[in-house]
Design an enzyme around this catalytic site. Sequence first.
Site, PDB file in Angstrom:
ATOM      1  N   CYS A  20       2.195   9.377  24.552  1.00  0.00           N
ATOM      2  CA  CYS A  20       2.835  10.674  24.772  1.00  0.00           C
ATOM      3  C   CYS A  20       3.968  10.871  23.762  1.00  0.00           C
ATOM      4  O   CYS A  20       4.798   9.982  23.580  1.00  0.00           O
ATOM      5  CB  CYS A  20       3.369  10.724  26.202  1.00  0.00           C
ATOM      6  SG  CYS A  20       4.359  12.158  26.578  1.00  0.00           S
ATOM      7  N   ARG A  34     -17.966  10.075  25.165  1.00  0.00           N
ATOM      8  CA  ARG A  34     -18.389  11.327  25.793  1.00  0.00           C
ATOM      9  C   ARG A  34     -17.936  12.523  24.962  1.00  0.00           C
ATOM     10  O   ARG A  34     -18.627  13.524  24.884  1.00  0.00           O
ATOM     11  CB  ARG A  34     -17.857  11.391  27.220  1.00  0.00           C
ATOM     12  CG  ARG A  34     -18.496  10.267  28.049  1.00  0.00           C
ATOM     13  CD  ARG A  34     -18.296  10.442  29.505  1.00  0.00           C
ATOM     14  NE  ARG A  34     -18.917  11.673  29.957  1.00  0.00           N
ATOM     15  CZ  ARG A  34     -18.575  12.303  31.079  1.00  0.00           C
ATOM     16  NH1 ARG A  34     -17.626  11.803  31.848  1.00  0.00           N
ATOM     17  NH2 ARG A  34     -19.190  13.404  31.431  1.00  0.00           N
ATOM     18  N   SER A  43     -25.957  17.676  42.823  1.00  0.00           N
ATOM     19  CA  SER A  43     -26.638  16.948  43.894  1.00  0.00           C
ATOM     20  C   SER A  43     -25.917  17.072  45.228  1.00  0.00           C
ATOM     21  O   SER A  43     -26.407  16.609  46.247  1.00  0.00           O
ATOM     22  CB  SER A  43     -26.758  15.476  43.510  1.00  0.00           C
ATOM     23  OG  SER A  43     -25.466  14.924  43.382  1.00  0.00           O
ATOM     24  N   HIS A  51     -13.001  19.597  37.736  1.00  0.00           N
ATOM     25  CA  HIS A  51     -12.876  18.144  37.512  1.00  0.00           C
ATOM     26  C   HIS A  51     -12.191  17.814  36.194  1.00  0.00           C
ATOM     27  O   HIS A  51     -12.236  16.670  35.736  1.00  0.00           O
ATOM     28  CB  HIS A  51     -14.251  17.474  37.578  1.00  0.00           C
ATOM     29  CG  HIS A  51     -14.809  17.417  38.971  1.00  0.00           C
ATOM     30  ND1 HIS A  51     -16.080  16.980  39.260  1.00  0.00           N
ATOM     31  CD2 HIS A  51     -14.257  17.757  40.165  1.00  0.00           C
ATOM     32  CE1 HIS A  51     -16.286  17.054  40.578  1.00  0.00           C
ATOM     33  NE2 HIS A  51     -15.205  17.523  41.134  1.00  0.00           N
ATOM     34  N   ASN A  82     -18.427  20.158  35.583  1.00  0.00           N
ATOM     35  CA  ASN A  82     -18.625  19.512  34.285  1.00  0.00           C
ATOM     36  C   ASN A  82     -17.349  19.566  33.462  1.00  0.00           C
ATOM     37  O   ASN A  82     -16.579  20.516  33.554  1.00  0.00           O
ATOM     38  CB  ASN A  82     -19.756  20.190  33.517  1.00  0.00           C
ATOM     39  CG  ASN A  82     -21.073  20.080  34.245  1.00  0.00           C
ATOM     40  OD1 ASN A  82     -21.204  19.265  35.158  1.00  0.00           O
ATOM     41  ND2 ASN A  82     -22.039  20.884  33.877  1.00  0.00           N
ATOM     42  N   CYS A 137      -0.191  13.169  29.443  1.00  0.00           N
ATOM     43  CA  CYS A 137       0.567  11.943  29.682  1.00  0.00           C
ATOM     44  C   CYS A 137       0.198  11.383  31.052  1.00  0.00           C
ATOM     45  O   CYS A 137       0.014  12.128  32.012  1.00  0.00           O
ATOM     46  CB  CYS A 137       2.059  12.251  29.629  1.00  0.00           C
ATOM     47  SG  CYS A 137       3.059  10.774  29.839  1.00  0.00           S
ATOM     48  N   ASP A 190     -17.622  19.001  30.092  1.00  0.00           N
ATOM     49  CA  ASP A 190     -18.135  18.955  28.716  1.00  0.00           C
ATOM     50  C   ASP A 190     -17.795  20.163  27.844  1.00  0.00           C
ATOM     51  O   ASP A 190     -18.077  20.162  26.645  1.00  0.00           O
ATOM     52  CB  ASP A 190     -19.665  18.753  28.740  1.00  0.00           C
ATOM     53  CG  ASP A 190     -20.396  19.803  29.583  1.00  0.00           C
ATOM     54  OD1 ASP A 190     -19.945  20.964  29.639  1.00  0.00           O
ATOM     55  OD2 ASP A 190     -21.432  19.457  30.191  1.00  0.00           O
ATOM     56  N   TYR A 230     -14.490   7.682  27.251  1.00  0.00           N
ATOM     57  CA  TYR A 230     -14.279   9.122  27.064  1.00  0.00           C
ATOM     58  C   TYR A 230     -14.409   9.529  25.598  1.00  0.00           C
ATOM     59  O   TYR A 230     -14.808  10.658  25.301  1.00  0.00           O
ATOM     60  CB  TYR A 230     -12.936   9.565  27.669  1.00  0.00           C
ATOM     61  CG  TYR A 230     -13.073   9.656  29.168  1.00  0.00           C
ATOM     62  CD1 TYR A 230     -13.800  10.694  29.750  1.00  0.00           C
ATOM     63  CD2 TYR A 230     -12.567   8.663  30.006  1.00  0.00           C
ATOM     64  CE1 TYR A 230     -13.995  10.760  31.118  1.00  0.00           C
ATOM     65  CE2 TYR A 230     -12.753   8.716  31.380  1.00  0.00           C
ATOM     66  CZ  TYR A 230     -13.473   9.770  31.932  1.00  0.00           C
ATOM     67  OH  TYR A 230     -13.684   9.826  33.291  1.00  0.00           O
TER      68      TYR A 230
HETATM   69  N1  LIG Z   1     -21.840  17.191  31.587  1.00  0.00           N
HETATM   70  C1  LIG Z   1     -20.803  16.751  32.305  1.00  0.00           C
HETATM   71  O1  LIG Z   1     -19.668  17.194  32.134  1.00  0.00           O
HETATM   72  C2  LIG Z   1     -21.057  15.677  33.333  1.00  0.00           C
HETATM   73  C3  LIG Z   1     -22.119  14.788  33.181  1.00  0.00           C
HETATM   74  C4  LIG Z   1     -22.296  13.793  34.160  1.00  0.00           C
HETATM   75  C5  LIG Z   1     -21.457  13.736  35.253  1.00  0.00           C
HETATM   76  N2  LIG Z   1     -20.427  14.615  35.385  1.00  0.00           N
HETATM   77  C6  LIG Z   1     -19.565  14.506  36.606  1.00  0.00           C
HETATM   78  O2  LIG Z   1     -20.233  13.694  37.534  1.00  0.00           O
HETATM   79  C7  LIG Z   1     -20.214  14.197  38.873  1.00  0.00           C
HETATM   80  C8  LIG Z   1     -21.655  14.288  39.334  1.00  0.00           C
HETATM   81  O3  LIG Z   1     -21.952  15.290  40.262  1.00  0.00           O
HETATM   82  P1  LIG Z   1     -23.004  16.443  39.949  1.00  0.00           P
HETATM   83  O4  LIG Z   1     -23.441  16.961  41.277  1.00  0.00           O
HETATM   84  O5  LIG Z   1     -22.433  17.357  38.946  1.00  0.00           O
HETATM   85  O6  LIG Z   1     -24.201  15.696  39.210  1.00  0.00           O
HETATM   86  P2  LIG Z   1     -25.285  14.672  39.749  1.00  0.00           P
HETATM   87  O7  LIG Z   1     -25.592  13.808  38.587  1.00  0.00           O
HETATM   88  O8  LIG Z   1     -24.917  14.070  41.029  1.00  0.00           O
HETATM   89  O9  LIG Z   1     -26.530  15.641  40.042  1.00  0.00           O
HETATM   90  C9  LIG Z   1     -27.187  16.327  39.024  1.00  0.00           C
HETATM   91  C10 LIG Z   1     -28.166  17.302  39.663  1.00  0.00           C
HETATM   92  O10 LIG Z   1     -28.767  18.045  38.599  1.00  0.00           O
HETATM   93  C11 LIG Z   1     -30.140  18.163  38.837  1.00  0.00           C
HETATM   94  N3  LIG Z   1     -30.792  18.404  37.541  1.00  0.00           N
HETATM   95  C12 LIG Z   1     -31.115  17.516  36.559  1.00  0.00           C
HETATM   96  N4  LIG Z   1     -31.625  18.149  35.492  1.00  0.00           N
HETATM   97  C13 LIG Z   1     -31.612  19.487  35.793  1.00  0.00           C
HETATM   98  C14 LIG Z   1     -32.019  20.653  35.086  1.00  0.00           C
HETATM   99  N5  LIG Z   1     -32.516  20.617  33.864  1.00  0.00           N
HETATM  100  N6  LIG Z   1     -31.846  21.860  35.712  1.00  0.00           N
HETATM  101  C15 LIG Z   1     -31.345  21.944  36.978  1.00  0.00           C
HETATM  102  N7  LIG Z   1     -30.963  20.864  37.685  1.00  0.00           N
HETATM  103  C16 LIG Z   1     -31.094  19.641  37.090  1.00  0.00           C
HETATM  104  C17 LIG Z   1     -30.553  16.903  39.565  1.00  0.00           C
HETATM  105  O11 LIG Z   1     -31.702  17.133  40.345  1.00  0.00           O
HETATM  106  C18 LIG Z   1     -29.296  16.636  40.440  1.00  0.00           C
HETATM  107  O12 LIG Z   1     -29.420  17.259  41.695  1.00  0.00           O
HETATM  108  C19 LIG Z   1     -19.491  15.490  38.793  1.00  0.00           C
HETATM  109  O13 LIG Z   1     -18.261  15.242  39.354  1.00  0.00           O
HETATM  110  C20 LIG Z   1     -19.324  15.801  37.308  1.00  0.00           C
HETATM  111  O14 LIG Z   1     -17.961  16.139  37.055  1.00  0.00           O
HETATM  112  C21 LIG Z   1     -20.212  15.573  34.454  1.00  0.00           C
HETATM  113 ZN   LIG Z   2       4.975  11.555  28.723  1.00  0.00          ZN
END
Ligand SMILES: NC(=O)c1ccc[n+]([C@@H]2O[C@H](COP(=O)([O-])OP(=O)(O)OC[C@H]3O[C@@H](n4cnc5c(N)ncnc54)[C@H](O)[C@@H]3O)[C@@H](O)[C@H]2O)c1
Ligand SMILES: [Zn+2]
Length: 241
Positions: free
Chosen positions: A144, A64, A189, A114, A97, A122, A99, A61
């Site tokens: 904590c 990230r 996805s 999420h 996301n 904590c 992020d 993390y």
């Molecule tokens: N940036 C972040 O915060 C981040 C990054 C990775 C994973 N995650 C977490 O991972 C899990 C994954 O599930 P998900 O469904 O979010 O992601 P996923 O990785 O399963 O799917 C990503 C989707 O985005 C599409 N894609 C890729 N590039 C694109 C673009 N430029 N424009 C439009 N679509 C595009 C792909 O075709 C795919 O369908 C989630 O729970 C999420 O919280 C978060």
């Molecule tokens: Zn605590």
Amino acid sequence: MDRIEIGPKTFVVVATGAGISAESGLATFRGAGGLWEGHRVEEVASPEGFAADAQLVWRFYSERRKSALAVEPNAGHLALAKLEEKLGDRFLLATQNVDGLHRRAGSKRVIAIHGELFESRCAQCFEPPFEDKQTYLEPPMPKCQVCGMALRPNIVWFGEALDHRHLRQVREAFEDHRGDCVFIAIGTSGQVYPAAGFVDQARSFGAKTWLVDLDPAHEFAARFHHVVRGKSGEVLPQLFG
Ligand SMILES: NC(=O)c1ccc[n+]([C@@H]2O[C@H](COP(=O)([O-])OP(=O)(O)OC[C@H]3O[C@@H](n4cnc5c(N)ncnc54)[C@H](O)[C@@H]3O)[C@@H](O)[C@H]2O)c1
Ligand SMILES: [Zn+2]
């Protein structure tokens, strides 16, 4: 290209996934083969993983946090912030996301279902999460201030429940705006529930449903009224009439 009709009473619910941040330079999980330095994502994003090796989890993390801080919101994030500016309280954004890019782009009505990468909390007591941009790459691991137990990232991990208040907010948006609601899923996805079920919920309350994705999964796409294939940073600025 198709355009989404937004009338004076239309309420818009948006759900975003990792794909909307891809053009900012953040990898989607499945795109990266679901691996981080050879570890399965479940190993570094689960309560079991944290119990087994908190340091590894904090390293993941921390990296990230560093990557998310090093990138900028893209045209897709900005288009949603602009749409919200027009719609005000007729807009709700539920993101998977962690992020923080939607808020940095100016979105305000955001629920991070999420969790938030830039918050810690904590792992034991009920002190509320707090903002935390620090990285913990080396021991000692953060503790904590109140009870002295381990701090963890404020992320909903594999096997953990989502905040039911967030899910209720989404459902109520569909329910309260029956007949006047547009639901748009972007860059997801559709493999992770309950977010993958928003489209069915939206339809059950009569919403029009749109999917914007670069490479939509066939079975998921089939559950939407409209599918726009493309990069969200290119598609979204043109999609709202
Ligand atoms: N940036 C972040 O915060 C981040 C990054 C990775 C994973 N995650 C977490 O991972 C899990 C994954 O599930 P998900 O469904 O979010 O992601 P996923 O990785 O399963 O799917 C990503 C989707 O985005 C599409 N894609 C890729 N590039 C694109 C673009 N430029 N424009 C439009 N679509 C595009 C792909 O075709 C795919 O369908 C989630 O729970 C999420 O919280 C978060
Ligand atoms: Zn605590």
